[in-house]
Design a protein around this motif. Structure first.
Motif, PDB file in Angstrom:
ATOM      1  N   VAL A  62     -15.729  47.420  40.125  1.00 20.02           N
ATOM      2  CA  VAL A  62     -16.536  48.457  39.458  1.00 20.02           C
ATOM      3  C   VAL A  62     -15.561  49.428  38.797  1.00 20.02           C
ATOM      4  N   THR A  63     -15.677  49.599  37.484  1.00 23.72           N
ATOM      5  CA  THR A  63     -14.763  50.502  36.758  1.00 23.72           C
ATOM      6  C   THR A  63     -15.576  51.536  35.988  1.00 23.72           C
ATOM      7  N   GLU A  82     -18.523  49.660  34.133  1.00 26.58           N
ATOM      8  CA  GLU A  82     -18.331  48.222  33.939  1.00 26.58           C
ATOM      9  C   GLU A  82     -18.318  47.561  35.308  1.00 26.58           C
ATOM     10  N   VAL A  83     -19.209  46.580  35.470  1.00 28.20           N
ATOM     11  CA  VAL A  83     -19.280  45.879  36.752  1.00 28.20           C
ATOM     12  C   VAL A  83     -18.848  44.436  36.515  1.00 28.20           C
ATOM     13  N   ALA A  84     -17.817  44.011  37.228  1.00 32.07           N
ATOM     14  CA  ALA A  84     -17.362  42.619  37.119  1.00 32.07           C
ATOM     15  C   ALA A  84     -18.013  41.838  38.248  1.00 32.07           C
ATOM     16  N   CYS A  85     -18.559  40.679  37.913  1.00 32.05           N
ATOM     17  CA  CYS A  85     -19.277  39.879  38.906  1.00 32.05           C
ATOM     18  C   CYS A  85     -18.741  38.453  38.876  1.00 32.05           C
ATOM     19  N   GLU A  86     -18.979  37.751  39.953  1.00 34.27           N
ATOM     20  CA  GLU A  86     -18.545  36.357  40.015  1.00 34.27           C
ATOM     21  C   GLU A  86     -19.670  35.557  40.632  1.00 34.27           C
ATOM     22  N   GLY A  87     -20.147  34.575  39.897  1.00 36.15           N
ATOM     23  CA  GLY A  87     -21.114  33.627  40.460  1.00 36.15           C
ATOM     24  C   GLY A  87     -20.484  32.275  40.313  1.00 36.15           C
ATOM     25  N   ASP A  88     -21.197  31.354  39.708  1.00 33.08           N
ATOM     26  CA  ASP A  88     -20.528  30.109  39.351  1.00 33.08           C
ATOM     27  C   ASP A  88     -19.526  30.396  38.242  1.00 33.08           C
ATOM     28  N   ALA A 141     -21.266  48.159  45.006  1.00 30.78           N
ATOM     29  CA  ALA A 141     -19.847  48.202  45.337  1.00 30.78           C
ATOM     30  C   ALA A 141     -19.350  46.772  45.484  1.00 30.78           C
ATOM     31  N   ARG A 142     -18.052  46.643  45.475  1.00 31.99           N
ATOM     32  CA  ARG A 142     -17.394  45.339  45.628  1.00 31.99           C
ATOM     33  C   ARG A 142     -17.952  44.597  46.849  1.00 31.99           C
TER      34      ARG A 142
END
Ligand code: ATP
Length: 374
Positions: free
Chosen positions: A315-316, A323-329, A347-348
């Motif tokens: 989270v930035t 800006e939220v960075a996410c990871e799925g596939d 949150a992370r």
């Protein structure tokens, strides 16, 4: 219907080892065309070719219905303002502005004197008129350069990165001035810039050049929301670009990313019209077009949306947005307003769902590679 002012037809020219190739552009009266592209893509050369400073190898330039391909730069009567202003150091600001009029023997005409007074007021440069340009600040030099380009009331103004060296406040002031000139003086502009916010703020059309060729030309909004190539999507900073393939099951088509077996939802109708199933391509989605909601609300997908689960990995804070960075596939970046983040302060490590309207999924075919496995 809008009247065509400038038509560049199949322009090709070579300087050193660089070639501008088959450039065709139509500019209407009153357009504000912003020219963007990587460094060395030929933006300045295109302006110089339009101005008549470089001869064409092939093609024609039609201006107001007249073929001006062979005409000298002076007889074209276009205004040209350069990135580094290019003011004559031995002349005063007044003499610099009056230079083109002086060459024509018109510097003392009452009309020109009046025009100079108007421009000096509009550009707020009256106190500078008797000074030499040497010690002027970057913003002052650019204002003088604009005044010089506008003195003879050109109907076409060519600007080569005129605001690039300025601080944000001075730049904002000059952008406002350019909008005013465009609106009030019925000037058509072609403006080279590297600044996308400037391009969106000022441009009514946007021309993207790459390696001396036109990659895309249209309304800035169209280029930003529907880039026509993976290069354009990356250059115009689309945040989420995933390679994959179009697939079809019964009536629906889907985009399936390379990394995952997930299907990201039925594709917009326009993709079905233009594409064959099995074509490889990229999915381009702007971070701001994706919304986020808690896992427990996973059923709350709105009509016209597709959705998928992810985990937050970063989270930035960027002032007005997060800006939220996410990871799925696959990895995803999303932008949410500060207010949205406050009402749902992820949150992370948290699991959330992302959703996007189908109309905001932009799929770009890579027709060179056809996938056989249909
Ligand atoms: N007179 C010249 N002789 C030889 N090569 C040239 C000449 N003018 C430009 N070039 C080359 O042509 C290419 C395009 O130059 P141009 O200045 O049009 O790029 P640009 O897109 O405006 O780049 P930038 O964004 O860095 O200003 C560059 O590789 C440049 O080095």
């Amino acid at each position: 219907m809008k009247q065509t002012l400038l038509e560049v037809q199949d322009l090709s020219l070579r300087v050193g080892s660089f070639t501008l190739q088959e450039v065709s552009v139509q500019v209407h009266k009153g357009d504000y065309v912003v020219v963007v592209g990587p460094t060395g893509s030929g933006k300045t050369l295109l302006l110089e070719a339009i101005a008549g400073l470089i001869p064409l190898q092939e093609g024609r330039i039609i201006y107001d219905g007249r073929d001006i391909t062979e005409e000298s730069p002076e007889s074209r009567h276009f205004g040209f303002a350069y990135q580094d202003s290019l003011l004559y150091p031995h002349l005063t600001v007044r003499e610099n502005i009056l230079f083109s009029a002086a060459v024509r023997g018109q510097a003392d005409s009452p009309l020109i004197r009046q025009r100079l007074a108007e421009l000096a007021e509009a550009m707020a440069i009256q106190p500078l008129l008797e000074r030499r340009p040497g010690p002027l600040s970057g913003g002052e030099r650019q204002r003088v350069s604009l005044a010089r380009a506008l003195l003879l009331r050109p109907s076409l103004l060519l600007l080569d990165e005129p605001l690039s060296a300025l601080d944000p406040q001075t730049r904002a002031g000059l952008q406002k001035l350019l909008r005013k000139i465009h609106r009030d003086d019925e000037v058509t502009l072609i403006h080279v810039t590297h600044d996308f916010s400037e391009a969106i703020h000022l441009g009514t059309k946007m021309l993207l050049l790459k390696d001396g060729r036109v990659l895309q030309y249209g309304a800035p909004k169209e280029l930003f929301s529907q880039p026509n190539s993976e290069f354009a999507a990356r250059f115009l900073r689309v945040d989420n670009i995933l390679s994959g393939i179009v697939q079809r099951k019964s009536r629906y088509s889907w985009f399936c990313t390379e990394k995952s077996s997930r299907l990201y939802g039925p594709l917009p109708e326009k993709v079905l019209e233009d594409w064959k199933v099995g074509i490889r391509g990229v999915l381009a989605v702007r971070a701001a077009h994706i919304r986020m909601f808690p896992e427990m609300n996973a059923g709350e997908v709105r009509e016209g949306e597709c959705s998928w689960p992810v985990m937050v990995i970063g989270v930035t804070f960027h002032g007005s947005y997060v800006e939220v960075a996410c990871e799925g596939d696959d990895p995803w970046v999303i932008h949410i307003s500060l207010a949205e983040w406050r009402s749902f302060p992820v949150a992370r490590g948290e699991r959330v769902w992302l959703a996007c309207m189908l109309r905001d999924l932009h799929v770009i075919p890579c027709p060179a590679v056809i996938h056989d496995d249909r």
